[in-house]
Motif scaffolding. Structure first.
Motif, PDB file in Angstrom:
ATOM      1  N   LEU A  74       0.812  -1.216   0.000  1.00  0.00           N
ATOM      2  CA  LEU A  74       0.000   0.000   0.000  1.00  0.00           C
ATOM      3  C   LEU A  74       0.846   1.267   0.000  1.00  0.00           C
ATOM      4  CD1 LEU A  74      -2.670  -1.045   2.676  1.00  0.00           C
ATOM      5  CD2 LEU A  74      -2.852  -1.204   0.190  1.00  0.00           C
ATOM      6  N   ALA A  75       2.090   1.160   0.421  1.00  0.00           N
ATOM      7  CA  ALA A  75       2.939   2.333   0.592  1.00  0.00           C
ATOM      8  C   ALA A  75       3.177   3.056  -0.729  1.00  0.00           C
ATOM      9  CB  ALA A  75       4.274   1.932   1.214  1.00  0.00           C
ATOM     10  N   GLY A  76       3.121   4.373  -0.673  1.00  0.00           N
ATOM     11  CA  GLY A  76       3.452   5.178  -1.842  1.00  0.00           C
ATOM     12  C   GLY A  76       2.341   5.351  -2.847  1.00  0.00           C
ATOM     13  N   ARG A  77       1.202   4.727  -2.637  1.00  0.00           N
ATOM     14  CA  ARG A  77       0.092   4.891  -3.583  1.00  0.00           C
ATOM     15  C   ARG A  77      -0.637   6.199  -3.296  1.00  0.00           C
ATOM     16  NH1 ARG A  77      -1.388   0.563  -6.590  1.00  0.00           N
ATOM     17  NH2 ARG A  77      -3.463   1.467  -6.876  1.00  0.00           N
ATOM     18  N   PRO A  78      -0.874   7.024  -4.316  1.00  0.00           N
ATOM     19  CA  PRO A  78      -1.601   8.276  -4.091  1.00  0.00           C
ATOM     20  C   PRO A  78      -3.074   7.989  -3.818  1.00  0.00           C
ATOM     21  CG  PRO A  78      -1.169   7.975  -6.433  1.00  0.00           C
ATOM     22  CD  PRO A  78      -0.454   6.871  -5.720  1.00  0.00           C
ATOM     23  N   PRO A  79      -3.657   8.606  -2.801  1.00  0.00           N
ATOM     24  CA  PRO A  79      -5.077   8.364  -2.518  1.00  0.00           C
ATOM     25  C   PRO A  79      -5.973   8.978  -3.578  1.00  0.00           C
ATOM     26  CG  PRO A  79      -4.192  10.058  -1.060  1.00  0.00           C
ATOM     27  CD  PRO A  79      -3.025   9.511  -1.828  1.00  0.00           C
ATOM     28  N   ALA A  81      -8.654  10.430  -3.095  1.00  0.00           N
ATOM     29  CA  ALA A  81      -9.173  11.692  -2.584  1.00  0.00           C
ATOM     30  C   ALA A  81      -8.208  12.845  -2.799  1.00  0.00           C
ATOM     31  CB  ALA A  81      -9.497  11.556  -1.096  1.00  0.00           C
ATOM     32  N   GLY A  82      -6.979  12.529  -3.201  1.00  0.00           N
ATOM     33  CA  GLY A  82      -5.992  13.577  -3.429  1.00  0.00           C
ATOM     34  C   GLY A  82      -5.101  13.839  -2.243  1.00  0.00           C
ATOM     35  N   SER A  83      -5.613  13.640  -1.045  1.00  0.00           N
ATOM     36  CA  SER A  83      -4.823  13.817   0.168  1.00  0.00           C
ATOM     37  C   SER A  83      -5.432  12.951   1.265  1.00  0.00           C
ATOM     38  CB  SER A  83      -4.791  15.291   0.598  1.00  0.00           C
ATOM     39  OG  SER A  83      -6.105  15.746   0.871  1.00  0.00           O
ATOM     40  N   GLY A  84      -4.707  12.848   2.363  1.00  0.00           N
ATOM     41  CA  GLY A  84      -5.189  12.046   3.472  1.00  0.00           C
ATOM     42  C   GLY A  84      -4.782  10.595   3.344  1.00  0.00           C
ATOM     43  N   PRO A  85      -5.208   9.768   4.269  1.00  0.00           N
ATOM     44  CA  PRO A  85      -4.825   8.348   4.238  1.00  0.00           C
ATOM     45  C   PRO A  85      -5.554   7.591   3.137  1.00  0.00           C
ATOM     46  CG  PRO A  85      -6.399   8.733   6.001  1.00  0.00           C
ATOM     47  CD  PRO A  85      -6.072  10.088   5.430  1.00  0.00           C
ATOM     48  N   LEU A  86      -4.985   6.458   2.771  1.00  0.00           N
ATOM     49  CA  LEU A  86      -5.665   5.578   1.816  1.00  0.00           C
ATOM     50  C   LEU A  86      -6.929   5.013   2.455  1.00  0.00           C
ATOM     51  CD1 LEU A  86      -2.672   3.506   0.382  1.00  0.00           C
ATOM     52  CD2 LEU A  86      -3.833   5.420  -0.719  1.00  0.00           C
ATOM     53  N   ARG A  87      -7.983   4.909   1.671  1.00  0.00           N
ATOM     54  CA  ARG A  87      -9.223   4.273   2.127  1.00  0.00           C
ATOM     55  C   ARG A  87      -9.185   2.827   1.656  1.00  0.00           C
ATOM     56  NH1 ARG A  87     -13.985   5.599   0.517  1.00  0.00           N
ATOM     57  NH2 ARG A  87     -15.033   5.735   2.539  1.00  0.00           N
ATOM     58  N   ILE A  88      -9.053   1.911   2.612  1.00  0.00           N
ATOM     59  CA  ILE A  88      -8.863   0.497   2.280  1.00  0.00           C
ATOM     60  C   ILE A  88     -10.051  -0.307   2.787  1.00  0.00           C
ATOM     61  CG2 ILE A  88      -7.392  -1.518   2.555  1.00  0.00           C
ATOM     62  CD1 ILE A  88      -6.169   0.741   0.863  1.00  0.00           C
ATOM     63  N   LEU A  89     -10.665  -1.037   1.866  1.00  0.00           N
ATOM     64  CA  LEU A  89     -11.790  -1.900   2.206  1.00  0.00           C
ATOM     65  C   LEU A  89     -11.265  -3.162   2.884  1.00  0.00           C
ATOM     66  CD1 LEU A  89     -14.943  -2.018   1.652  1.00  0.00           C
ATOM     67  CD2 LEU A  89     -14.349  -3.586  -0.204  1.00  0.00           C
ATOM     68  N   VAL A  90     -11.835  -3.484   4.021  1.00  0.00           N
ATOM     69  CA  VAL A  90     -11.393  -4.660   4.780  1.00  0.00           C
ATOM     70  C   VAL A  90     -12.610  -5.543   5.074  1.00  0.00           C
ATOM     71  CG1 VAL A  90     -10.251  -5.497   6.866  1.00  0.00           C
ATOM     72  CG2 VAL A  90      -9.504  -3.337   5.826  1.00  0.00           C
ATOM     73  N   PRO A  91     -12.658  -6.752   4.512  1.00  0.00           N
ATOM     74  CA  PRO A  91     -13.800  -7.637   4.748  1.00  0.00           C
ATOM     75  C   PRO A  91     -13.803  -8.179   6.178  1.00  0.00           C
ATOM     76  CG  PRO A  91     -12.538  -8.294   2.788  1.00  0.00           C
ATOM     77  CD  PRO A  91     -11.704  -7.323   3.550  1.00  0.00           C
ATOM     78  N   PRO A  92     -14.964  -8.527   6.697  1.00  0.00           N
ATOM     79  CA  PRO A  92     -15.037  -9.177   8.000  1.00  0.00           C
ATOM     80  C   PRO A  92     -14.232 -10.477   7.990  1.00  0.00           C
ATOM     81  CG  PRO A  92     -17.224  -8.526   7.239  1.00  0.00           C
ATOM     82  CD  PRO A  92     -16.293  -8.332   6.089  1.00  0.00           C
ATOM     83  N   GLY A  93     -13.470 -10.693   9.043  1.00  0.00           N
ATOM     84  CA  GLY A  93     -12.677 -11.915   9.141  1.00  0.00           C
ATOM     85  C   GLY A  93     -11.251 -11.764   8.664  1.00  0.00           C
ATOM     86  N   VAL A 103      -3.924   3.639   7.508  1.00  0.00           N
ATOM     87  CA  VAL A 103      -4.964   3.690   6.473  1.00  0.00           C
ATOM     88  C   VAL A 103      -6.314   3.924   7.132  1.00  0.00           C
ATOM     89  CG1 VAL A 103      -3.669   2.108   5.000  1.00  0.00           C
ATOM     90  CG2 VAL A 103      -5.467   1.192   6.486  1.00  0.00           C
ATOM     91  N   GLU A 104      -7.243   4.434   6.356  1.00  0.00           N
ATOM     92  CA  GLU A 104      -8.621   4.563   6.806  1.00  0.00           C
ATOM     93  C   GLU A 104      -9.353   3.281   6.432  1.00  0.00           C
ATOM     94  OE1 GLU A 104     -12.700   7.039   5.730  1.00  0.00           O
ATOM     95  OE2 GLU A 104     -10.743   7.885   5.174  1.00  0.00           O
ATOM     96  N   VAL A 105      -9.748   2.538   7.424  1.00  0.00           N
ATOM     97  CA  VAL A 105     -10.404   1.255   7.183  1.00  0.00           C
ATOM     98  C   VAL A 105     -11.880   1.471   6.845  1.00  0.00           C
ATOM     99  CG1 VAL A 105     -11.102  -0.933   8.229  1.00  0.00           C
ATOM    100  CG2 VAL A 105      -8.813  -0.025   8.651  1.00  0.00           C
ATOM    101  N   ASP A 118     -16.071   2.115  -5.195  1.00  0.00           N
ATOM    102  CA  ASP A 118     -15.278   2.766  -6.231  1.00  0.00           C
ATOM    103  C   ASP A 118     -14.422   3.885  -5.657  1.00  0.00           C
ATOM    104  OD1 ASP A 118     -14.558   2.858  -8.968  1.00  0.00           O
ATOM    105  OD2 ASP A 118     -15.785   4.653  -9.232  1.00  0.00           O
ATOM    106  N   ARG A 119     -14.794   4.400  -4.497  1.00  0.00           N
ATOM    107  CA  ARG A 119     -13.997   5.455  -3.866  1.00  0.00           C
ATOM    108  C   ARG A 119     -12.910   4.894  -2.960  1.00  0.00           C
ATOM    109  NH1 ARG A 119     -19.152   7.986  -3.659  1.00  0.00           N
ATOM    110  NH2 ARG A 119     -19.498   7.330  -1.500  1.00  0.00           N
ATOM    111  N   CYS A 120     -12.865   3.574  -2.816  1.00  0.00           N
ATOM    112  CA  CYS A 120     -11.809   2.955  -2.009  1.00  0.00           C
ATOM    113  C   CYS A 120     -10.530   2.832  -2.840  1.00  0.00           C
ATOM    114  CB  CYS A 120     -12.246   1.566  -1.525  1.00  0.00           C
ATOM    115  SG  CYS A 120     -13.535   1.602  -0.264  1.00  0.00           S
ATOM    116  N   ASP A 121      -9.403   3.045  -2.192  1.00  0.00           N
ATOM    117  CA  ASP A 121      -8.115   2.953  -2.885  1.00  0.00           C
ATOM    118  C   ASP A 121      -7.672   1.509  -3.091  1.00  0.00           C
ATOM    119  OD1 ASP A 121      -7.171   5.871  -3.063  1.00  0.00           O
ATOM    120  OD2 ASP A 121      -7.721   5.671  -0.944  1.00  0.00           O
TER     121      ASP A 121
END
Length: 216
Positions: A74-79, A81-93, A103-105, A118-121
């Motif tokens: 995940l490191a170095g990927r531009p979000p 949103a343009g700024s802020g932490p990456l928005r990462i989708l995390v499934p249950p489990g 990251v923003e979970v 679609d807005r998740c990085d």
């Protein structure tokens, strides 16, 4: 003389001075089926090689370094949103200890719409099985794997698979999978080609597939 006969006669005249030679056929190179007697370590090596053939990023890890491999993916990927932490989708489990702290979970669930996906990085997931022969990862959408849309919409898919989940070929995979469960078979990042064979990635799914094989 009919139009058809005229066309065929013209073709025969055009080919009259062409030497009669055997045609040269383009033969597709077929990869050998893996030897089922191979030690499992070699089966995992083959899986690593075949997944990389599909232009996926493949890394090895042990339980102590898996979190660092995920963070590195995940490191170095531009979000988006343009700024802020990456928005990462995390499934249950999905193992909580493998989710980076910076990251923003976005917890996956039926209330997360496709537009939100679609807005998740990117998305993190585990897997059900890996197939060495074809370099394929199979998800049966159990714990840690999320819904089908979860691993098809975000642009980056980071997938963790244990080395002991890798089998030699498709028959072994089919025998091990529950046919009653939904399945997604993934062979590399999403890619398609136009009539001029220009390859375009990310049209039907993630543009980047990053696979972490976790062994002992």
């Amino acid at each position: 003389m009919s139009a058809r006969e005229a066309i065929l006669a013209k073709a025969r005249r055009a080919l009259a001075d062409v030497p009669d030679v055997e045609p040269v056929l383009d033969v597709e190179v077929v990869r050998p089926v893996p030897d089922r007697s191979l030690p499992h370590a070699q089966v995992v090596d083959l899986f690593d090689e075949r997944v990389a053939d599909y232009r996926a990023v493949v890394e090895r890890a042990d339980p102590g370094t898996a979190a660092a491999r995920v963070a590195g993916a995940l490191a170095g990927r531009p979000p988006l949103a343009g700024s802020g932490p990456l928005r990462i989708l995390v499934p249950p489990g999905f193992p909580a200890g493998l989710v980076p702290d910076d990251v923003e979970v976005v917890p996956d669930g039926p209330d997360v719409t496709v537009s939100e996906l679609d807005r998740c990085d990117g998305v993190l997931s585990t897997a059900a099985i890996g197939i060495a022969e074809t370099g394929t990862i199979v998800l049966d959408h159990g714990p840690g794997q999320g819904r089908r849309a979860a691993t098809l919409v975000p642009d980056l898919h980071v997938c963790l698979i244990r080395a002991d989940q890798v089998v030699a070929g498709v028959p072994e995979a089919v025998a091990a999978l529950d046919p009653a469960r939904p399945q997604t078979w993934i062979s590399g990042p999403s890619a398609t080609s136009d009539i001029e064979l220009d390859r375009v990635e990310g049209v039907h799914g993630p543009r980047t597939l990053h696979v972490v094989i976790v062994g002992d």
